[in-house]
Structure formats: structure tokens, C-alpha cells
Design an enzyme around this catalytic site. Structure first.
Site, PDB file in Angstrom:
ATOM      1  N   ASP A 158     -11.690   2.049   3.269  1.00  0.00           N
ATOM      2  CA  ASP A 158     -11.955   0.624   3.073  1.00  0.00           C
ATOM      3  C   ASP A 158     -13.433   0.374   2.773  1.00  0.00           C
ATOM      4  O   ASP A 158     -13.806  -0.717   2.342  1.00  0.00           O
ATOM      5  CB  ASP A 158     -11.563  -0.150   4.347  1.00  0.00           C
ATOM      6  CG  ASP A 158     -10.400  -1.086   4.112  1.00  0.00           C
ATOM      7  OD1 ASP A 158     -10.108  -1.378   2.941  1.00  0.00           O
ATOM      8  OD2 ASP A 158      -9.805  -1.539   5.107  1.00  0.00           O
ATOM      9  N   GLN A 177      -5.468  -2.147   9.137  1.00  0.00           N
ATOM     10  CA  GLN A 177      -5.097  -3.443   8.547  1.00  0.00           C
ATOM     11  C   GLN A 177      -5.649  -4.579   9.417  1.00  0.00           C
ATOM     12  O   GLN A 177      -5.398  -4.633  10.617  1.00  0.00           O
ATOM     13  CB  GLN A 177      -3.567  -3.539   8.426  1.00  0.00           C
ATOM     14  CG  GLN A 177      -3.086  -4.775   7.711  1.00  0.00           C
ATOM     15  CD  GLN A 177      -3.535  -4.830   6.251  1.00  0.00           C
ATOM     16  OE1 GLN A 177      -3.380  -3.876   5.504  1.00  0.00           O
ATOM     17  NE2 GLN A 177      -4.112  -5.953   5.851  1.00  0.00           N
ATOM     18  N   LYS A 194       0.842  -1.204   0.000  1.00  0.00           N
ATOM     19  CA  LYS A 194       0.000   0.000   0.000  1.00  0.00           C
ATOM     20  C   LYS A 194       0.876   1.254   0.000  1.00  0.00           C
ATOM     21  O   LYS A 194       0.582   2.228  -0.699  1.00  0.00           O
ATOM     22  CB  LYS A 194      -0.950  -0.019   1.207  1.00  0.00           C
ATOM     23  CG  LYS A 194      -2.091  -0.995   1.002  1.00  0.00           C
ATOM     24  CD  LYS A 194      -2.852  -1.347   2.257  1.00  0.00           C
ATOM     25  CE  LYS A 194      -3.814  -2.502   1.953  1.00  0.00           C
ATOM     26  NZ  LYS A 194      -4.421  -3.093   3.137  1.00  0.00           N
TER      27      LYS A 194
END
Ligand code: NDP
Length: 283
Positions: free
Chosen positions: A120, A97, A53
Site C-alpha cells: 500500500d 484493509q 482485489k
């Protein structure tokens, strides 16, 4: 005969679009959009994801901020960290995460992220918006599948689409997205009785079940478009999808490989969500 849907190439095109928007944003506001990735604990796979990322942020010009915490961090401490980032005008996107260390409730953490920074797309408010009309910040993997279908020129309106899997992060959102594009959608899961029969009528198959090579060529309709979300590690260490590529590619009209299909799209769509969030917050 099949056409390969090249996720690496399509992800590159998505990133190129994002790069242009990031440049425009940076020139207009005199600052780069910023994505903060939170990593708690030391799960090796998570470290790899976080590194990729960061790399993608570098490619498109997004400022990447990594917040790393030991596995001993408590839920309350993590929520306080997220609240501080919610208030920080220099941060546009927040990604936690997963998986989180034992003892931390994932749902509570995902709910703590401000919906407008939820790149997300997992916050209940964004999930609800997706059901109503389409959210501004949509979950990255399903959005990546839609991008693959569209850029590959797969006709969507009126197509019979079968989604295998009903998780909140892949199966359910992709079903809603296909429905929004006027597909006739069937969602299958582990209790589905006649998967083979259902698949035989599918113009589009999206498989997100996490079962190595479970979908074989003989189960598919001639010419079907097949999107394989599955990432399964075999005993020999190799990674395969849910679809048996070798037999499926003889029947499918278009198909994604694993790796190199949906995987690269997830991070590309994260970059897209970050610039969308930054533009939205500064509008
Ligand atoms: P989950 O385990 O949360 O969900 C799996 C789903 O598949 C469930 O709904 C389950 O049914 C269903 N299922 C399991 N076995 C069968 C079967 N034999 N027949 C029909 N349906 C079945 O997984 P995720 O949604 O999180 O992920 C799915 C896959 O996608 C995994 O391989 C994961 O690694 C991969 N993935 C890939 C990403 C990428 O970037 N490419 C991102 C996210 C995930 P039930 O609900 O009844 O249990």
C-alpha cells in the site's frame, strides 16, 4: 473538445504488463507471488474492495490470501498476525484493509507491516523514501494518477499542476510525484482562499477532496488535463467525482470519468506493487 482518459483500459494495460512479470517470476522461482489482504470486521464496502482485489489477483496470476478477523480482534492480536506474515517467506505483499474496527490505532497497524511487504506504500519508511527520491513501493492511488497522466501523453515537465487535497494517502504523495516529474506544484486544501483563481492557471488538476462536483468547467483553464480522484456517493446512491464532468469536459483537454477513471488504477497499481515486492524479496 476533450480526450477521455480511460482508466479501465489503462488499468488493463498495466495488468497485462504485471501478468508477464508474474509469469516470469513464477517460472523462475517455481512459486507464484502472493498477496495477503487482511480484513478485520464486516464493513460492507471493505468486503467489496477485498473481493475486487482477489479478482484482480486471479487475472494477473498472483496468489491471493485473505485473512479475515472479527471486529472484536484487539490491536495486539492484529499486530501479532502481521508479524507472522512479515516472517512468512510465502507472502510477498501485505495489505490491511481500512477502516479498522474501533479501538485499533491505524497508524500502529500500518507501521507493523514490514516495509518491503508494504504494497500500500503507507509505511513511514516508504513515505519517507517517496519524499527523498521515489520509493520502490509507492501508494497505489497517486501512482495510478501518474500512470494515467503518462499514458495519456500529458506533458509534465514545466506544467503548472494543482493538487486539491493534502491527505497522506492521496494529496501529499501525488504532489511529490508531480514535483519529481518537474511540474510546478500547488497544493490546495480547505483553507485555500482563492481556489478558483489558482485553478485558472493549472495545466494539470488532480482533485482529491471528496466534494461532489465541486470543480466546474468555468474554474478550469482551456485544455487542462483533469484527474478526478474523488468518489462521492449522492443521496440517490449514484457515485460522482469531485469534478462536474459535464461542464468540465467542455473545457478540459483530457479528463478522467468517475467511475472508470482513477478507481480501476488503484487495484492495478496494487498488483504492480505486489510483483515489485516479490521480485525485490527474491533478488
Ligand atoms: P481526506 O478527507 O483525507 O482529504 C480531503 C482533502 O481535501 C483534505 O486535505 C481537505 O482539506 C481537502 N478539502 C476538503 N474540502 C475542500 C474544499 N472545499 N476545497 C479545497 N480542499 C478541500 O480524503 P482522501 O484524500 O482520503 O480522499 C479524497 C477523495 O478521494 C475521497 O472522495 C475519496 O473517496 C477518494 N479516494 C479515491 C480513491 C480511488 O481509488 N479512486 C482512493 C482514495 C481516496 P484539509 O486538509 O484542510 O481538511
Amino acid at each position: 473538445m476533450h480526450a477521455l482518459i480511460d482508466g479501465k483500459e489503462i488499468a488493463r494495460l498495466v495488468r497485462a504488463d504485471v501478468k508477464v512479470r508474474v509469469k516470469e517470476f513464477s517460472e523462475k522461482y517455481g512459486k507464484k507471488p502472493a498477496l495477503c489482504v487482511i480484513l478485520a470486521g464486516d464493513n460492507p464496502a471493505s468486503k467489496v474492495y477485498v473481493a475486487s482485489k482477489e479478482k484482480a489477483c486471479g487475472w494477473v496470476g498472483i496468489r491471493s490470501v485473505a485473512k479475515k478477523f472479527p471486529a472484536s480482534i484487539t490491536e495486539e492480536e492484529l499486530i501479532n498476525e502481521i508479524r507472522a506474515l512479515n516472517e512468512d517467506p510465502g507472502i510477498n505483499g501485505i495489505l490491511v484493509q481500512l477502516p479498522l474496527p474501533k479501538g485499533i490505532n491505524e497508524e500502529n497497524i500500518l507501521c507493523a507491516v514490514a516495509p518491503e511487504k508494504d504494497v500500500d506504500g503507507f509505511h513511514p519508511m516508504n513515505a519517507g523514501e517517496l519524499m527523498r527520491a521515489g520509493a520502490t513501493l509507492e501508494p497505489c492511488t497517486p501512482a495510478g494518477c501518474m500512470e494515467l497522466l503518462k499514458r495519456a501523453g500529458v506533458p509534465l515537465a514545466g506544467a503548472n499542476a494543482v493538487v486539491i487535497g493534502r491527505s497522506n494517502i492521496v494529496g501529499k504523495p501525488i504532489a511529490l510525484m508531480l514535483l519529481r516529474e518537474n511540474c510546478t506544484v500547488t497544493v490546495c486544501h480547505s483553507k485555500t482562499r482563492n481556489l478558483k483563481e489558482i485553478l485558472k492557471n493549472a495545466d494539470i488538476v488532480v482533485s482529491a477532496m471528496g466534494r461532489p462536483k465541486a470543480v466546474t468547467g468555468d474554474m478550469l483553464k482551456e485544455g487542462a488535463a483533469v484527474i478526478d480522484v474523488g468518489i462521492n456517493r449522492l443521496e440517490d446512491g449514484s457515485i460522482v467525482g469531485d469534478v462536474d464532468f459535464e461542464s468540465a469536459c467542455r473545457v478540459a483537454g483530457a479528463i478522467t470519468p468517475v467511475p472508470g477513471g482513477v478507481g480501476p488504477m488503484t487495484i492495478a497499481m496494487l498488483m504492480k506493487n505486489t510483483i515489485i515486492a516479490a521480485e525485490m524479496q527474491n533478488a
